[in-house]
Scaffold this active site. Structure first.
Site, PDB file in Angstrom:
ATOM      1  N   LYS A   7       0.668  -1.174   0.039  1.00 58.75           N
ATOM      2  CA  LYS A   7       0.065  -0.296   0.049  1.00 58.75           C
ATOM      3  C   LYS A   7       0.936   1.082   0.104  1.00 58.75           C
ATOM      4  CE  LYS A   7      -1.614   1.895   4.001  1.00 58.75           C
ATOM      5  NZ  LYS A   7      -1.438   3.321   3.720  1.00 58.75           N
ATOM      6  N   ASN A   8       1.880   1.321   0.781  1.00 59.54           N
ATOM      7  CA  ASN A   8       2.632   2.663   0.971  1.00 59.54           C
ATOM      8  C   ASN A   8       3.634   2.777  -0.173  1.00 59.54           C
ATOM      9  OD1 ASN A   8       1.445   3.117   3.302  1.00 59.54           O
ATOM     10  ND2 ASN A   8       3.123   2.824   4.739  1.00 59.54           N
ATOM     11  N   CYS A  31      -5.603   8.479   9.185  1.00 63.46           N
ATOM     12  CA  CYS A  31      -5.510   8.001  10.307  1.00 63.46           C
ATOM     13  C   CYS A  31      -5.409   8.910  11.404  1.00 63.46           C
ATOM     14  CB  CYS A  31      -4.353   6.838  10.634  1.00 63.46           C
ATOM     15  SG  CYS A  31      -4.825   5.174   9.828  1.00 63.46           S
ATOM     16  N   ARG A  70       0.434  14.892  12.902  1.00 67.12           N
ATOM     17  CA  ARG A  70       1.048  14.496  11.628  1.00 67.12           C
ATOM     18  C   ARG A  70       1.142  15.991  10.570  1.00 67.12           C
ATOM     19  NH1 ARG A  70      -1.128   8.653   9.597  1.00 67.12           N
ATOM     20  NH2 ARG A  70       0.728   8.725   8.728  1.00 67.12           N
ATOM     21  N   ASP A 127       4.290   0.623  11.925  1.00 68.64           N
ATOM     22  CA  ASP A 127       3.099   0.017  11.394  1.00 68.64           C
ATOM     23  C   ASP A 127       2.874  -1.497  11.807  1.00 68.64           C
ATOM     24  OD1 ASP A 127       2.329   2.348  10.300  1.00 68.64           O
ATOM     25  OD2 ASP A 127       2.997   1.837   8.201  1.00 68.64           O
ATOM     26  N   ARG A 178      -8.897  -0.358   3.945  1.00 67.37           N
ATOM     27  CA  ARG A 178      -7.767   0.664   3.471  1.00 67.37           C
ATOM     28  C   ARG A 178      -6.437  -0.018   3.079  1.00 67.37           C
ATOM     29  NH1 ARG A 178      -6.472   5.310   6.984  1.00 67.37           N
ATOM     30  NH2 ARG A 178      -5.115   5.479   5.257  1.00 67.37           N
TER      31      ARG A 178
HETATM   32  C1  UD1 Z   1       4.235   7.016   6.073  1.00 70.39           C
HETATM   33  C2  UD1 Z   1       3.288   5.503   5.933  1.00 70.39           C
HETATM   34  C3  UD1 Z   1       2.822   5.084   7.348  1.00 70.39           C
HETATM   35  C4  UD1 Z   1       3.910   4.930   8.539  1.00 70.39           C
HETATM   36  C5  UD1 Z   1       4.659   6.356   8.585  1.00 70.39           C
HETATM   37  C6  UD1 Z   1       5.882   5.915   9.325  1.00 70.39           C
HETATM   38  C7  UD1 Z   1       2.796   5.948   3.885  1.00 70.39           C
HETATM   39  C8  UD1 Z   1       1.555   6.207   2.977  1.00 70.39           C
HETATM   40  N1  UD1 Z   1       2.400   5.919   5.136  1.00 70.39           N
HETATM   41  O1  UD1 Z   1       3.434   7.690   6.950  1.00 70.39           O
HETATM   42  O2  UD1 Z   1       2.047   3.943   7.255  1.00 70.39           O
HETATM   43  O3  UD1 Z   1       3.514   4.761   9.844  1.00 70.39           O
HETATM   44  O4  UD1 Z   1       5.256   6.555   7.322  1.00 70.39           O
HETATM   45  O5  UD1 Z   1       6.611   4.947   9.024  1.00 70.39           O
HETATM   46  O6  UD1 Z   1       3.830   5.771   3.482  1.00 70.39           O
HETATM   47  N2  UD1 Z   1       6.451  14.637  10.522  1.00 70.39           N
HETATM   48  C9  UD1 Z   1       6.462  16.026  10.721  1.00 70.39           C
HETATM   49  N3  UD1 Z   1       6.314  17.059   9.673  1.00 70.39           N
HETATM   50  C10 UD1 Z   1       6.355  16.506   8.542  1.00 70.39           C
HETATM   51  C11 UD1 Z   1       6.270  15.305   8.091  1.00 70.39           C
HETATM   52  C12 UD1 Z   1       6.123  14.294   9.058  1.00 70.39           C
HETATM   53  O7  UD1 Z   1       6.414  16.397  11.795  1.00 70.39           O
HETATM   54  O8  UD1 Z   1       6.256  17.413   7.368  1.00 70.39           O
HETATM   55  C13 UD1 Z   1       6.407  13.798  11.756  1.00 70.39           C
HETATM   56  C14 UD1 Z   1       4.983  13.011  11.851  1.00 70.39           C
HETATM   57  O9  UD1 Z   1       4.261  13.818  12.767  1.00 70.39           O
HETATM   58  C15 UD1 Z   1       5.661  11.751  12.529  1.00 70.39           C
HETATM   59  C16 UD1 Z   1       7.061  11.479  11.825  1.00 70.39           C
HETATM   60  O10 UD1 Z   1       7.518  12.769  11.450  1.00 70.39           O
HETATM   61  O11 UD1 Z   1       5.676  12.242  13.793  1.00 70.39           O
HETATM   62  C17 UD1 Z   1       7.025  10.385  10.783  1.00 70.39           C
HETATM   63  O12 UD1 Z   1       5.955  10.639   9.807  1.00 70.39           O
HETATM   64  P1  UD1 Z   1       6.143  10.389   8.304  1.00 70.39           P
HETATM   65  O13 UD1 Z   1       7.155   9.304   7.868  1.00 70.39           O
HETATM   66  O14 UD1 Z   1       5.836  11.470   7.705  1.00 70.39           O
HETATM   67  O15 UD1 Z   1       4.843   9.340   8.116  1.00 70.39           O
HETATM   68  P2  UD1 Z   1       3.671   9.375   6.603  1.00 70.39           P
HETATM   69  O16 UD1 Z   1       4.563   9.619   5.800  1.00 70.39           O
HETATM   70  O17 UD1 Z   1       2.555  10.314   6.862  1.00 70.39           O
END
Ligand code: UD1
Length: 420
Positions: free
Chosen positions: A23-24, A118, A123, A307, A399
């Protein structure tokens, strides 16, 4: 229509299944289709609600989508007529944010709703914005939308403040069409980032270092038509291995990539599971042993993935001893704890650690899925519990888990879906 799963637990799972596409990985890859001058054909696309949402999003922008008899999806961006990602679709799926980089890189304009997805913490997307600004995009937040404008993006040296998976993907997809060299420091190393980079390379992008924390991109003027096969879903695979372990069974997952989830395999072994890897297949076998509680500490790849945290907590609640699951990536990612307690589980939360004391048996219960991976933990607990469990709000699991009842039934589980 809302559905629920009804599971009669207590049967050791046994048998073989194949992993679905990740999915990711598939979501950013479908969005990468925007970047080409011709169609991108994607194979091993899992049949998931998030994929449907992503295709709806691309369709709403005027992209031509075709699905052939083998379920390969072709994305032809030549008909794209709108660079707007509306709230109703983005709010269903947070990963929609990954259209931002491709749109602004190729069209010089993007308007993308601030994401939902989610409910596992706030986030933010500040790192996505910071990276795109470094490449020369001008970004404003207007009425809940991120509005990005650019003439031609220019390569830059970008230092991410934290490791973000979709943040890395967004910036990577923008950098491939930027003028000159971009260096992305503190990049996410997740296998899904590598899979996206492989797809972009097939489209003609020049990328080095994907899978390490420094990714270097030499911008090219245009990308071409290409084909790409999506990597196997490591989280789905590991969820089934946990289901084997918690029920005292033996399950083999084929067509997977064991090299992408070694940290999880090592924890399964620590929990007393016999793990065997043979090429693209992996087997988890309890061999009559009892599960041992393990301590988990989530961190970016290659460490233990957030995850998989909920699924291991489900194992810990029936394992021997005290286990500590520490969540370091997301705040508020313990919504499954109150639901797991309905099975009788003994869990307390201190800060970002869930401490559990294993019980010999769980009792079937009525529980509610709160997010994608939390719902997987409830299903795993239900498979081990005595009696019947009803898991409601199952749309969360749709999902991210393809054909979950079929796959569980193939392994001997008693499970059915009903409309609520
Ligand atoms: C992706 C995955 C999700 C997984 C997560 C962490 C997808 C579609 N989803 O989510 O399944 O749980 O990686 O492995 O690939 N953060 C900030 N600022 C930003 C971006 C992130 O503060 O601009 C923080 C987030 O709040 C979180 C951490 O960084 O605490 C990691 O988040 P991130 O790796 O961005 O998660 P996703 O990419 O949303």
């Amino acid at each position: 229509m809302a559905s629920k799963l009804i599971i009669s637990g207590g049967t050791p799972l046994s048998g073989q299944i194949s992993a679905s596409g990740a999915k990711n990985a598939v979501l950013p890859i479908l969005c990468a289709g925007i970047l080409g001058e011709g169609p991108l054909t994607v194979s091993n696309v899992p049949h998931l609600q998030d994929v449907t949402t992503c295709l709806e999003l691309l369709g709403s922008m005027g992209v031509t989508l075709e699905v052939d008899e083998k379920l390969n999806v072709s994305i032809d961006p030549r008909t794209l007529s709108s660079q707007v990602a509306h709230y109703d679709l983005v709010s269903k799926m947070r990963a929609s944010i990954v259209v931002l980089g491709p749109l602004v890189a190729k069209y010089g304009y993007a308007k993308v709703s601030l994401p939902g997805g989610c409910a596992i913490g706030s986030r933010p997307v500040d790192q996505h914005i910071k990276g795109l600004e470094a490449l020369g995009a001008r970004i404003e937040i207007e009425d809940g939308y991120i509005v990005a404008k650019a003439d031609k993006l220019k390569g830059a040296h970008i230092y991410m403040d934290m490791v973000t998976v979709t943040g890395t993907e967004n910036i990577l997809m923008a950098a491939v069409l930027a003028e000159g060299e971009s260096i992305l420091e503190n990049a996410a190393r997740e296998p899904e980032v590598v899979d996206l980079a492989d797809c972009l390379i097939a489209m003609g992008a020049k990328i080095e270092g994907a899978g390490t924390n420094t990714i270097t991109v030499q911008g090219v003027p245009a990308l071409k038509a290409a084909s790409h096969r999506v990597v196997a879903d490591r989280i789905e695979t590991c969820t089934y291995l946990c289901a084997a372990a918690i029920t005292g069974g033996k399950v083999t997952v084929h067509k997977t990539r064991p090299d992408t989830f070694e940290a999880v395999l090592s924890k399964l072994e620590e929990a007393g599971v016999k793990v065997t890897v043979e090429g693209e297949s992996v087997t988890a076998d309890m061999e009559g042993r009892a599960l041992k509680a393990v301590d988990i500490y989530t961190a970016p790849y290659p460490a233990f993935p957030t995850d998989m945290q909920a699924q291991f907590l489900a194992m810990n609640i029936v394992a021997k001893g005290v286990g500590r699951v520490t969540e370091n990536i997301f705040e508020n990612r313990f919504m499954h704890v109150d639901e797991l307690k309905r099975f009788g589980a003994k869990i307390s939360i201190t800060g970002n650690t869930a401490i559990s004391e294993g019980l010999p048996v769980l009792k079937g219960a009525e529980v509610m899925a709160t997010d994608l991976r939390a719902s997987a933990s409830l299903i795993i607990a239900a498979l081990a519990a005595q009696g019947e469990t009803t898991v409601s709000r199952i749309y969360h699991i749709d999902r991210g888990y393809e054909c979950i009842e079929e796959k569980l039934r193939q392994l001997g589980a008693t499970v059915r879906r009903e409309a609520s």
